[in-house]
Design an enzyme around this catalytic site. Sequence first.
Site, PDB file in Angstrom:
ATOM      1  N   GLU A  81       1.383  -1.368   0.168  1.00  0.00           N
ATOM      2  CA  GLU A  81      -0.650  -0.190   0.116  1.00  0.00           C
ATOM      3  C   GLU A  81       0.595   1.213  -0.102  1.00  0.00           C
ATOM      4  O   GLU A  81       0.194   2.137  -0.025  1.00  0.00           O
ATOM      5  CB  GLU A  81      -0.896   0.114   1.759  1.00  0.00           C
ATOM      6  CG  GLU A  81      -0.238  -0.001   2.585  1.00  0.00           C
ATOM      7  CD  GLU A  81      -1.281   0.175   3.685  1.00  0.00           C
ATOM      8  OE1 GLU A  81      -1.597  -0.926   4.345  1.00  0.00           O
ATOM      9  OE2 GLU A  81      -1.391   1.080   4.070  1.00  0.00           O
ATOM     10  N   CYS A 113      -3.137  -5.009   4.486  1.00  0.00           N
ATOM     11  CA  CYS A 113      -2.200  -5.767   3.988  1.00  0.00           C
ATOM     12  C   CYS A 113      -2.113  -7.299   3.700  1.00  0.00           C
ATOM     13  O   CYS A 113      -1.104  -7.802   3.911  1.00  0.00           O
ATOM     14  CB  CYS A 113      -2.391  -5.354   5.334  1.00  0.00           C
ATOM     15  SG  CYS A 113      -1.667  -4.078   6.233  1.00  0.00           S
ATOM     16  N   HIS A 235      -1.821 -12.342  10.116  1.00  0.00           N
ATOM     17  CA  HIS A 235      -1.446 -10.711  10.479  1.00  0.00           C
ATOM     18  C   HIS A 235      -1.182 -10.441  11.967  1.00  0.00           C
ATOM     19  O   HIS A 235      -1.944 -10.380  12.520  1.00  0.00           O
ATOM     20  CB  HIS A 235      -2.590 -10.425   9.081  1.00  0.00           C
ATOM     21  CG  HIS A 235      -1.826  -8.993   9.449  1.00  0.00           C
ATOM     22  ND1 HIS A 235      -1.195  -7.947   8.647  1.00  0.00           N
ATOM     23  CD2 HIS A 235      -3.266  -7.864   9.703  1.00  0.00           C
ATOM     24  CE1 HIS A 235      -0.951  -7.239   8.651  1.00  0.00           C
ATOM     25  NE2 HIS A 235      -2.136  -6.693   9.240  1.00  0.00           N
TER      26      HIS A 235
END
Lengths: 350, 133, 389
Positions: A81, A113, A235
Amino acid sequence: MDVGIVTYGVYVPCYRILPEEIGRVWGKDGAAVGKGLMVEMKSVPGLDEDTVTISVEAARRALKRKPVDPKEIGAIFVGSESHPYAVKPTATIVAEAIQAAPNLTAADFEFACKAGTAGIQALLGMVKAEYIKYGVSIGADTSQGAPGNALEYTAAAGGAAYVIGRDDVIARVNHTVSFTTDTPDFWRREGMKYPSHGERFTGTPAYFRHITSCAKMLMEKAGTKPEDYDYAVFHQPNGKFPLRVAKMLGFANEQVMTGLWTPKIGNTYSGSMLIGLAAILDEAKPGDRILAVSFGSGAGSDGFDITVTDEIKNFNRSAAPTVKELTSVYKVIDYAMYTKYREKIKMEGE
Amino acid sequence: MPVPRYWRYQDQRYNLAGSKCGVCGGVYFPQRPLCPKCHRESLGKMERVTLSGEGRIISYTVVHEPLIDYEHQAPYIMALIETPEGPILLGQIVDAEPEEVEIGREVEAVFRKLREEGKSGTIQYGYKFRLKR
Amino acid sequence: MREVAVIGVGMTKFGEHWEKSFRELGIEAGYRALLDAGIESKDVDALFVGNMSGGIFLEQEHISSMVSEAVGMTEHNVPALRVEAADASGGVAFQQAVLAIASGVYETVVVGGAEKMSDLTSIGVTDAMASMGDRSWEGLFGATIPSLYALVARRHMAEFGTTKEQLAHVAVKNHYNGARNPYAQFRREIKLETALRASPVAEPLGMFDCAPISDGAAAVVLTTFDNAKKLSEKPVVKVVGLGLATDTLALARRKEITTFKATVAAARRAYEMASIKPSDVDVAEVHDSYSIGEILAIEDLGFFKKGEGGPATEEGRTALGGEIPVNPSGGLKARGHPLGATGVAQIAELVWQLRGEAGDRQVKDARIGLAQNVGGVGGTAAVTILEVI
């Protein structure tokens, strides 16, 4: 046919800033904030580093460990990003810098992400369909947190590159599933320097919902239970969320700790889960089973059920530094230097 | 720097791609179409070879008065690096304090931003060096 | 080939000339040279101009036509050309003029060297000067010209034990000499500590190791030796040796960096033409764009053994009263360094010295003088030897 991971490489910049230093500037007890998030320090890219340079270093490290002929790489995807250009792909620069150009396809991915894992899924398909022999997916970021915002304590820089192929894989991807919804938990508009987010909304309806839903879907498809896995990696926007989601799913801390690196380097966004997975592969033995689930705001989770193969014994892991090794040497900087490196200062002509 | 000129040398800057003379075997960086020893016999016989990026510092300096577009990087360390393949490379030393740099120290090449041409121009990448630790 | 002599020299003061344009500087230097020679514009057969970069400093090319017009010579469509070899432009232009007369094509030629640098900001000048090196392989990587000389200095210090103090002695000596030169940019003596404490430019070089940003012009009038003997009321200075040489553009592409092989080769050619040895030289003007440049020059010209340039300077052997006075004008450091003008100003100084017109900085019994003018970081070297008859 086995499809999966042929080799991998990680890069994290060497500068760090501590939460107490960030708190000092913004009138908060930074040490307490850090403790609450389970983040001891976060990585900061140097002035001459960006998602492109991180991606190139990670990809080169992957190729050092396994003699893949770059001319046999049929696709390169870079998920981030924080691509340096809004228009002009990071992936083509990587392609030239690993000498894979020009007979390949390339594109940049964006999904907060989870952009790097989305790339892996695309490559699994292309490899399985025998359109390409090898593909490289990289998740890398130099993400920004708005000054004084909660995210500033964790938004960090780093990346991991995965070469996907068939047959000579060190880790076979048995299954992959995804859970995707339109959930605006965290976003950044075009032209804006810093992202915005829904604060507590980013928790239950976003991170937790998507990871748990994806993980459950994956285990149902694979016919597995948490105990069947040697490692789980999620994550990791901070050190706490992955431990909590692991518990919610029925995993023990011991299964998650090897892949938990945010406490030491911060949230590397598209690099986050993939760096954790690399740390697991740094230690894993043949037969080890891994559950890996990413999360990208916006929102979605990609889950992978992975088994480490015998091929990992032939794998030249020491040709590039492990996650432990490459994060062992670092330099702590202050907030002033951090704002200079992160280009948060309004410069002449701006 | 005009885009075409920057682009033309990309492979050399990204991959340390030099030339090896097909007649005498001499290795040169950057690439050259003509070997200075073999002259016309070398035309068409210069092969592309990539340097490993390994090297040793033979001299260094810390630049305090920089060029345009390098202002915010200053002070930065520049060094001459001798390589096992033969050519000497000029590049910045990164992720190090000036006190850590000395003649004879081993380095390895890394991929970094050289500079940005302002906020709307291209970003120019190339090689720099990191101390081997 | 005919023998060539210098019959007139002139220069402007070097410095920051806010009110004077490039054209005005050129006219001033040319006028003084013609007066000194005792000739008029109509006697001039050609105009050779040394200028490194009208393009970057003035956004102006076609300097030959510009100068010819400014000095009123386009009335007769006089032949003119510009020579560029970085900051050896002046020295190379001089040599080209000598060859043109020696060949028989021209009788009397004016050589001018001029540069106007101060209109740009400091970083603009640093950037312009980077075009003396390899833009794609040095400039793009962040290397400024002083940083390249600094790499040479550091290596010289490591190989031969040259010290920062010895480098500083170059500046101290040249400021001492410059104080006695009415044309110098800096006319104040300095102390060693001042030079050593200077702010860093590219370590180990600091502000006092670097020649300044300067505007200025110098001009000399050349004619055949036979004409000179007839025309000139002043002692005739003959050009007895010329040497020109190149080396790689980029410092990294040389096998060794503590010797400027271009200087060695150019000097050898000049000494051979003049049939002299280094020890026959009585006075020298060398290229101290950076203090290490003078150390290298006095070694590469054969005045001292390689590695002994530092101690020799420190011991005063190149001072005005020393065994081989170097840069009696103040050198590039104190006299100033308008890039294209320097090479011609070196000739002017040697002529004054050889004629006995150098006032407080006169070198006793100077009969043979040598000028060494370098382009960039040793990519070009022009060595010229003059003898007073």
